[in-house]
Design an enzyme around this catalytic site. Structure first.
Site, mmCIF file in Angstrom:
data_model
loop_
_atom_site.group_PDB
_atom_site.id
_atom_site.type_symbol
_atom_site.label_atom_id
_atom_site.label_comp_id
_atom_site.label_asym_id
_atom_site.label_seq_id
_atom_site.Cartn_x
_atom_site.Cartn_y
_atom_site.Cartn_z
ATOM 1 N N SER A 62 0.476 10.962 -28.610
ATOM 2 C CA SER A 62 -0.717 11.570 -29.369
ATOM 3 C C SER A 62 -1.801 10.528 -30.199
ATOM 4 C CB SER A 62 -0.012 12.436 -30.390
ATOM 5 O OG SER A 62 0.890 13.252 -29.723
ATOM 6 N N HIS A 114 0.552 27.142 -32.207
ATOM 7 C CA HIS A 114 -0.422 26.666 -33.528
ATOM 8 C C HIS A 114 -1.274 27.960 -33.818
ATOM 9 C CE1 HIS A 114 1.008 22.579 -32.956
ATOM 10 N NE2 HIS A 114 1.296 22.493 -34.120
ATOM 11 N N CYS A 122 -1.759 19.333 -31.812
ATOM 12 C CA CYS A 122 -1.430 20.276 -30.894
ATOM 13 C C CYS A 122 -1.443 19.967 -29.519
ATOM 14 C CB CYS A 122 -2.489 21.508 -31.240
ATOM 15 S SG CYS A 122 -2.240 22.750 -30.154
#
Lengths: 658, 372
Positions: free
Chosen positions: A326, A371, A384
């Site tokens: 990420s 989410h 996310c």
């Protein structure tokens, strides 16, 4: 008895004697003429020849190897020095019985079997009049013993050699690398004449990358020697040009703090100054002591390092290629903005998974429940996955990787440190070429969250983060900030190599900087635990699927399980308003980026920005953590309040300035 | 005017003095010049060692003293001493073989308690004296039988000395005897016969030689076969001489000698130092001095009163030449390496005294011409 007649010298006898004397005079003249002819041949006809031989006898051309440039950190702390090392050498030509001489020497100084083996190995490679070392690293007592007894041995000498020494040893091993004896392969590459008399060459790291600067140029002298080869007089012909001293950006204190912060983890940390591109710290753990490599590391010692399951010789900071996870989401987001694939406040729905149109496979978000609808900032703050699946799909693999390449992914940064690897930015063309397979649309989604075949090095992540801190100015990471021809000579700064990343709208940069700030400062931020009261941090956590280095089937289950855990990553820069440091951290099998990697980055930033030295020694990383909630691992949680080590007294600094 | 007169008077006086002291001025001048050159070269060859030069000066003073003393002994007395001296010499050689001290691998010295003594040196004088006495007693040229006996008289000490082993000295002793035979008028047929015998004996001699002696001969034939071993001396001395050139590198400036490439540079190889530092011109000057001494010695021999004096003076002078030629021939690579010093120049005292005693005999022969 002969009679003494007294008058026997008659005329005939006289004449005979006269003739014989004349013959002898003739003999004398002929012999002396022969002698003079011979002398004339030597002294006139062949005079030049013998003059040359006589000069050859007494004049020896000796190379003067340059002294290797020293390496300093940003505060002029010496990182690489040249120290004298004393070796006992035997010149075979001048010794009648080598074995007897060695046995006799062994009664004066310790000579081990491996010394004899090395001697026997080197003997055939050297010329008869060249010294062959029988003992290395003589200490003071041994040198004194040889000074006392040395007269009994002809052809035995102590040779002084300047050997590289790394005073900070383990702390700088992965930055500087080390020098070692020149091997055959290097002989083929270098200008051999410039290395006459030089025994060592940079093997790794900065030592190798800046070999040309550090080495200098060889000089020559003509030395008058006597029959025993002893140098009686030196006539310098051409002085060597010493290697240039290097002043690095590296801050040795910060470097040590980075290593301390990584503790017992296997991992890496790269810290850069975004304004200069200078590498402030480049840590890879575990590390090793480079000093034994200089003199020639022992076989057992080397085998232990090589076979260590944690691979201390492996420079994770520049050679470790990990899925960035990420930590690249903000770059993908920026790509989406600048390429018009998404707008900053456009919401995307996360229901816990994503399906490509027409496919049934579910690409899951890390939060099973989803989410809900998130805009860009929320997607970055909460990391996310579904948001980025959608964005990656809309961008397409070509546009997305094309944009990521601008941040330096997929190829070596070109930093002046040897051994760097380039990571991998996958593309359909790459897959076709390397795996001979077609690209599946699903792979685009995986690349969009920094997984799959996408690989990056900590150095690449740090450089990309520094470019983010600079709002688009990418500076190739650099180790050396200035060089100097020697003490008292002017420092010559090196020039940075910079390029602009093609995002011209400052608002777009601000969008992702704000999002990264919220990662730390936001209520839902994945790195909220490293929030600082003293300065603002922008960061991004990451967790990458396991890519275990050095798997070995013989490990017990617990060990394997530990090594199967995810890698924890974190990138950050601070202070947000005027960034002075950009950091990338990876902790192998560390678990979650926010809980493990982010505190390490925070510790290093505290050290650099606040002068808070890292004093906590980690212990037992991994072993006793299996199965525990990473959140419970608070050993290095740098909660700003309980500061065990107050600021280094400012008085001392004041004194220093005065 | 008065000064010149006084000067002239003194000259006359001194000439008379010389004659009364049984000194030959021409020979003395030659010897003094040679020794002077020798000391200068030694100073350089010894790396300007005042101590070595001083010791050599003391030896020279002693040697000149011996020469002066011997010159006072009339030839008739020498003649009477010839046989006893020879007999004593041979006995001492036997004694050396039985009880002698060993130095430098050879048994040459006899320790008499108060002085260490090399009897072979004595034979350098005793052999020519014995031969001259033996041959001059009869009409010359000698008969074949007498030559045969004379050859035996030479061979006995020569073999004893060669056994020590001391090749250089036995060569000098043999040549001293041979010179007497030659001067005595030994027939060419016999000379040729002896030459053939010597050639025939060569393999036997080779067989009897010590390893180091054989090595020297082999090295002489091809010095480059062992450039760092046995050939080293020859190669380095030729480099020294060759690099000296016509004018030399200058006194005290020889690199071969001062940097110790040249072995034995103040003793047997001092001639190479002269060649290196003083060049061909310096060597020619030195050879002229040697030639002066040799020619003067032969002149004295030619004008000697009787056969004994002629043979002895001629032989002793020629031995001096053999010294010179064997040494210089060795240094320039014309002859194999034999331990013979450059006469009156090489550092060392033993041969110095013998040589000067020989010149004392020559002077005695020249200055005792009046029948007493």
């Amino acid at each position: 008895m002969p009679l003494d007649l007294g008058f026997q010298d008659n005329r005939g006898e006289n004449a005979l004697f006269g003739r014989r004397v004349l013959l002898l005079v003739l003999l004398v003249v002929i012999c002396l003429s022969l002698l003079v002819v011979r002398l004339a041949k030597l002294q006139i006809a062949r005079h030049e020849h013998y003059s040359t031989l006589s000069e050859d006898n007494r004049i020896k051309i000796q190379p003067l190897p340059p002294s290797r440039g020293l390496i300093y950190d940003a505060n002029a702390v010496l990182l690489a020095d040249n120290l004298p090392s004393y070796a006992l050498e035997i010149t075979p030509e001048k010794v009648d019985d080598l074995d007897a001489t060695i046995d006799a020497l062994a009664r004066i100084v310790a000579i081990e079997d491996h010394d004899r083996e090395r001697f026997a190995r080197m003997l055939p490679k050297r010329r008869r009049f060249e010294g062959v070392p029988i003992r290395l690293n003589l200490d003071e007592v041994e040198r004194a013993r040889i000074a006392v007894h040395g007269h009994r041995f002809s052809g035995v000498d102590i040779q002084v050699e300047l050997l590289r020494h790394y005073p900070h040893g383990r702390a700088t091993a992965h930055v500087l690398g080390y020098v070692g004896r020149i091997n055959e392969e290097e002989m083929a590459r270098i200008d051999v004449s410039d290395y006459t008399g030089t025994t060592h060459i940079g093997k790794l790291g900065v030592e190798k990358a800046h070999e040309e600067w550090l080495h200098g140029h060889v000089g020559y002298e003509h030395a008058v020697v006597n029959a025993r080869g002893r140098v009686l007089e030196r006539r310098e012909e051409k002085a060597p040009v010493p290697g240039r001293d290097l002043h690095l950006f590296l801050d040795i204190d910060l470097q040590k703090d980075a290593i301390a912060a990584l503790g017992d983890y296997r991992g890496a940390l790269v810290a850069m100054d975004p304004q200069t591109g200078g590498v402030l710290a480049l840590a890879s753990t575990p590390t090793y002591d480079p000093n034994p490599f200089v003199g020639g590391i022992g076989h057992a010692q080397y085998a232990a390092l090589r076979d260590d399951i944690d691979i201390p010789l492996y420079n994770r900071a520049i050679r470790g290629q990990y899925p960035p996870g990420s930590t690249i989401k903000q770059f993908v987001a920026l790509g989406g903005l600048s390429l018009g694939a998404v707008s900053r406040f456009e919401g995307k729905y996360c229901g816990g998974y994503y399906q490509l149109p027409g496919h049934t496979h579910r690409y899951r978000c890390w939060r099973r429940g989803g989410h809900g609808t998130l805009a860009m900032e929320g997607a970055i703050v909460q990391s996310c996955d579904v948001y980025f699946y959608r964005l990656a799909n809309e961008l397409g693999i070509e546009r997305m990787t094309g944009f990521l390449a601008e941040f330096g992914f997929g190829e070596r940064t070109g930093a002046d440190i040897s051994g760097e690897l380039g990571g991998l930015l996958p593309s359909p063309a790459w897959k076709e070429r390397v795996r001979n397979q077609i690209w599946y649309p699903g792979e685009t989604l995986i690349v969009g969250i920094g997984q799959g075949s996408f690989l990056a090095t900590p150095l690449q992540l740090a450089a990309a983060t520094a470019a983010t801190a600079n709002r688009g100015v990418y500076i190739v990471p650099r180790m050396v900030q200035a060089t100097r021809a020697g003490v008292g000579k002017p420092l010559v700064p090196t020039e940075p190599v910079t390029r602009r990343i093609g995002v011209d709208d400052p608002a777009q940069w601000q969008a992702i900087v704000d999002a990264m700030t919220e990662v730390v400062e936001g209520r839902r931020g994945t790195a909220k635990r490293i929030l600082s009261d003293d300065y603002r941090i922008a960061g991004k956590t990451g967790t990458s699927q396991v890519f275990t280095v050095g798997q070995n089937e013989t490990y017990n289950e617990a060990e394997v399980a530990e090594r199967m855990r995810d890698h924890a990553l974190f990138v950050a820069f601070a202070p947000v308003e005027s960034p002075r440091i950009a950091v990338a951290v990876i902790v192998e099998n560390g678990g979650h980026g926010g809980s493990v990697a982010a505190p390490i980055a925070r510790a290093v930033m505290d050290s650099y920005l606040l002068g808070k030295r890292v004093t906590l020694e980690r212990n037992g990383a991994g072993d006793n953590e299996v199965g525990l909630d990473p959140e419970a691992d608070a050993v290095t949680d740098p909660d700003p309040d309980p500061d065990p080590d107050p600021d280094p007294d400012p008085d001392a600094e004041a004194n220093g300035a005065g | 005017m008065k000064g010149i007169l006084l000067h002239g008077e003194r000259d006359g006086e001194s000439r008379g003095l010389m004659a009364r002291a049984h000194i030959d001025p021409l020979l003395l001048v030659g010897l003094l010049v040679l020794c002077g050159i020798g000391l200068a070269v030694l100073f350089s060859a010894s790396d300007q060692s005042a101590g070595q030069v001083q010791r050599q000066v003391i030896r020279l003073v002693l040697a000149f003293g011996v020469m002066f003393a011997v010159a006072q002994v009339p030839p008739t007395v020498l003649r009477r001493w010839s046989l006893p001296l020879f007999a004593v010499g041979v006995l001492l050689l036997v004694a050396v073989l039985l009880f002698g001290d060993i130095g430098k691998g050879a048994q040459r010295w006899l320790d008499l308690g108060f002085v260490r003594f090399q009897p072979s040196e004595l034979l350098k004088l005793a052999v020519p004296m014995m031969l001259a006495w033996f041959l001059s007693g009869y009409s010359l040229p000698p008969s074949a039988l007498r030559v045969f006996f004379a050859a035996l008289l030479i061979a006995l000490p020569v073999l004893l000395i060669a056994e020590q082993p001391d090749l250089g000295t036995s060569l000098l002793v043999a040549s001293a005897g041979a010179m007497v035979l030659f001067l005595a008028g030994m027939s060419w047929g016999l000379i040729a016969l002896l030459g053939l015998l010597a050639a025939a004996a060569a393999p036997v001699v080779w067989h009897l030689m010590h390893d180091y002696q054989r090595q020297r001969v082999l090295t002489f034939l091809d010095p480059t076969s062992d450039p760092l071993g046995a050939g080293y001396h020859t190669i380095q001395s030729q480099i020294a001489i060759g690099s000296g050139g016509l004018y030399g590198k200058g006194w005290l400036r020889g690199t071969q000698s001062h940097l110790e490439f040249l072995p034995e540079r103040s003793t047997d190889f001092i001639f190479a130092v002269i060649g290196e530092e003083l060049g061909l011109l310096g060597i020619l000057l030195l050879l002229v001095v040697y030639l002066w001494i040799i020619l003067r010695g032969l002149y004295i021999a030619a004008h000697a009163k009787d056969s004994y004096g002629r043979l002895l003076a001629g032989s002793l002078t020629m031995v001096f030449f053999v010294y010179l030629f064997v040494n210089t021939g060795m240094v320039v690579g014309l002859l194999p390496v034999v331990g013979v010093p450059l006469p009156l120049v090489s550092y060392g005292g033993t041969s110095l005294v013998t040589i000067m005693a020989g010149f004392g005999i020559v002077m005695s022969i020249h200055t005792h011409r009046k029948i007493l």
